[in-house]
Motif scaffolding. Structure first.
Motif, PDB file in Angstrom:
ATOM      1  N   ALA A   9      18.677  55.201  96.429  1.00  4.52           N
ATOM      2  CA  ALA A   9      17.959  55.547  97.656  1.00  4.52           C
ATOM      3  C   ALA A   9      17.655  57.035  97.702  1.00  4.52           C
ATOM      4  CB  ALA A   9      18.773  55.128  98.874  1.00  4.52           C
ATOM      5  N   ALA A  10      18.617  57.860  97.279  1.00  5.64           N
ATOM      6  CA  ALA A  10      18.409  59.306  97.276  1.00  5.64           C
ATOM      7  C   ALA A  10      17.296  59.687  96.315  1.00  5.64           C
ATOM      8  CB  ALA A  10      19.704  60.018  96.894  1.00  5.64           C
ATOM      9  N   ASP A  11      17.300  59.110  95.124  1.00  6.86           N
ATOM     10  CA  ASP A  11      16.267  59.434  94.140  1.00  6.86           C
ATOM     11  C   ASP A  11      14.877  59.094  94.670  1.00  6.86           C
ATOM     12  OD1 ASP A  11      18.198  60.317  92.396  1.00  6.86           O
ATOM     13  OD2 ASP A  11      18.231  58.483  91.184  1.00  6.86           O
ATOM     14  N   ILE A  12      14.755  57.924  95.278  1.00  9.22           N
ATOM     15  CA  ILE A  12      13.443  57.502  95.809  1.00  9.22           C
ATOM     16  C   ILE A  12      13.009  58.415  96.952  1.00  9.22           C
ATOM     17  CG2 ILE A  12      12.241  55.653  97.024  1.00  9.22           C
ATOM     18  CD1 ILE A  12      14.030  53.688  95.410  1.00  9.22           C
ATOM     19  N   LEU A  13      13.943  58.713  97.855  1.00  7.62           N
ATOM     20  CA  LEU A  13      13.614  59.562  98.999  1.00  7.62           C
ATOM     21  C   LEU A  13      13.175  60.947  98.547  1.00  7.62           C
ATOM     22  CD1 LEU A  13      13.627  60.124 102.091  1.00  7.62           C
ATOM     23  CD2 LEU A  13      16.016  60.824 101.828  1.00  7.62           C
ATOM     24  N   LEU A  14      13.943  61.560  97.667  1.00  9.63           N
ATOM     25  CA  LEU A  14      13.661  62.943  97.275  1.00  9.63           C
ATOM     26  C   LEU A  14      12.391  63.046  96.435  1.00  9.63           C
ATOM     27  CD1 LEU A  14      17.292  64.115  96.440  1.00  9.63           C
ATOM     28  CD2 LEU A  14      15.986  64.551  98.510  1.00  9.63           C
ATOM     29  N   LYS A  15      12.140  62.084  95.569  1.00 11.11           N
ATOM     30  CA  LYS A  15      10.940  62.136  94.737  1.00 11.11           C
ATOM     31  C   LYS A  15       9.662  62.025  95.567  1.00 11.11           C
ATOM     32  CE  LYS A  15      13.047  60.407  90.473  1.00 11.11           C
ATOM     33  NZ  LYS A  15      13.178  59.254  89.553  1.00 11.11           N
ATOM     34  N   GLY A  16       9.772  61.442  96.737  1.00 11.66           N
ATOM     35  CA  GLY A  16       8.591  61.276  97.580  1.00 11.66           C
ATOM     36  C   GLY A  16       8.304  62.447  98.503  1.00 11.66           C
ATOM     37  N   LEU A  17       9.099  63.512  98.426  1.00 10.80           N
ATOM     38  CA  LEU A  17       8.937  64.640  99.339  1.00 10.80           C
ATOM     39  C   LEU A  17       8.020  65.705  98.756  1.00 10.80           C
ATOM     40  CD1 LEU A  17      12.656  65.135 100.477  1.00 10.80           C
ATOM     41  CD2 LEU A  17      10.833  63.909 101.688  1.00 10.80           C
ATOM     42  N   PRO A  18       7.333  66.464  99.606  1.00  9.20           N
ATOM     43  CA  PRO A  18       6.500  67.574  99.130  1.00  9.20           C
ATOM     44  C   PRO A  18       7.356  68.758  98.701  1.00  9.20           C
ATOM     45  CG  PRO A  18       6.527  67.537 101.521  1.00  9.20           C
ATOM     46  CD  PRO A  18       7.275  66.303 101.069  1.00  9.20           C
ATOM     47  N   ASP A  19       6.715  69.725  98.037  1.00  8.34           N
ATOM     48  CA  ASP A  19       7.418  70.896  97.518  1.00  8.34           C
ATOM     49  C   ASP A  19       6.662  72.160  97.933  1.00  8.34           C
ATOM     50  OD1 ASP A  19       9.089  72.552  96.115  1.00  8.34           O
ATOM     51  OD2 ASP A  19       8.284  72.043  94.145  1.00  8.34           O
TER      52      ASP A  19
END
Length: 405
Positions: free
Chosen positions: A375-385
């Motif tokens: 869940a963490a991997d999916i959430l973080l990969k979908g965030l802007p930078d």
């Protein structure tokens, strides 16, 4: 951006703490990996073993040993001793300082050097309690907040009510003087951090692990033992709004071994620290695999990195961390320019409070049959930078922070 304010140096509140560079440690104590104790005794002679508690929670992992002062009464130079042990042929025994760690509402403090621990801003009284956010359809993830513990009086607040579920809460000492309800420098810090998880992961099983003193200080042995308690209670996410700096390129021994013992699917979220530094050795946030959390200031016209937040390519994610609206304790906090009176709610700043928000969002995003790591991997990969050097940006609802006056 919160203004710098003169506060006590938290490290000065414990007379056992010493400093080398930016690293703080406890005098007269070394930590040795248990398998290496025989070699250590051969090198230094018999050393008296110190046990942390009766059942010795680090038995089989690390032994804490006392290194007495010399015949002239001068303390042993422990950093030099550790360096010499590590420089022996074959690498020598695995040995380290008993590092000191502090709560991470920390930032530059006026009139003092930049301290890795302390307060970013004083806690500010506000008139309203934070409300519980809407419930999410997620499984009951077990989240451990490793901090000062939880004030049981806070459990009557709406934010800690159903559908939130509770595991064991170790107690927050809160007060320097319970008769006058004088709040310690970091009294209530763990209650506030737990409140963030309670607010944004409404279906989680929340537990509190007390490792920090009322001053916001702990040693490596106590912190490692607390992480083991969280592990043994089944924590799937461990949130730590604390940290400290280690010297050289060898991380804290006991913490490395204990964190290595966690199940692979356990998610560890840790504050990145608050001294405007890019230091890559702020621990545990800088450890590989730990989700390190920087802070963003959303109180102005546009979100910008918080001026106190650490930065660097080792940061994983950032989230709002200025004037965060939090449940708190009741009493008087008198460590700043003037006494402040609290009635159970606060606006407070620091990566300390961005961190449990990230932990909560991971918990809330974990579906049935899914691990928190996935869940963490999916959430973080979908965030802007949008903020280079501060990791990906996890936004929060507008009422996560309290409006500036």
């Amino acid at each position: 951006m919160p203004e710098e304010t003169a506060f006590p140096n938290p490290w000065a509140l414990d007379p056992r703490i010493r400093r080398t560079g930016d690293t703080y440690y406890f005098a007269g104590e070394l930590l040795v990996a248990d398998p290496d104790m025989r070699e250590m005794n051969t090198l230094l002679g018999p050393l008296r073993t110190l046990r942390t508690v009766a059942d010795d929670p680090l038995a089989g992992i690390v032994t804490r040993v006392a290194v007495p002062a010399g015949d002239d009464g001068v303390e042993t130079d422990l950093p030099a001793l550790v360096s010499s042990m590590r420089g022996l042929a074959r690498g020598g025994p695995r040995v380290g300082l008993n590092h000191a760690f502090a709560a991470n509402s920390g930032a530059p403090i006026t009139g003092q050097p930049k301290l890795h621990g302390g307060l970013a801003t004083e806690p500010l009284p506000v008139p309203e309690q934070p409300t519980a956010a809407g419930a999410t359809e997620c499984r009951p993830v077990r989240v451990a907040v490793v901090d000062t513990g939880l004030d049981p009086a806070a459990l009557t607040m709406p934010v800690f009510g159903r559908p939130l579920r509770h595991g064991v809460h170790e107690l927050d000492q809160v007060y320097l003087d319970s008769a006058t309800r004088r709040i310690g420098l970091m009294g209530g810090h763990g209650t506030a951090a737990a409140g963030v998880v309670a607010r944004y992961a409404r279906h989680c099983v929340l537990m509190s692990v007390q490792v920090l003193s009322v001053h916001g200080i702990t040693d490596e042995v106590n912190l490692a033992a607390g992480i083991l308690r969280a592990r043994d209670a089944g924590a799937e996410i461990i949130s730590m709004s604390l940290g400290g700096v280690f010297e050289g390129d060898t991380p804290p021994l006991a913490l490395e071994l204990v964190l290595d013992s966690l199940p692979a699917e356990t998610v560890v979220v840790a504050a990145a620290g608050n001294v405007e530094s890019a230091t890559p050795n702020f621990y545990p946030a800088s450890r590989d695999g730990v989700i390190s959390v920087a802070a963003v200031d959303t109180t102005g016209a546009a979100a910008v990195p918080a001026g106190f937040s650490n930065t660097g390519n080792w940061i994983t994610v950032c989230a709002p961390g200025v004037r965060v609206h939090l449940p708190y304790v009741t009493g008087t906090w008198d460590h700043g320019p003037q006494p402040l009176t609290f009635a159970g709610q606060v606006a407070w700043s620091g990566t300390s409070f961005a961190t449990p928000y990230v932990a909560a969002r991971i918990a809330a995003a974990t579906s049935a049959g899914q691990s928190c790591r996935d869940a963490a991997d999916i959430l973080l990969k979908g965030l802007p930078d949008p903020f280079p050097g501060y990791g990906r940006y996890l936004e929060a609802p507008g009422d996560f922070t309290y409006p500036a006056p």
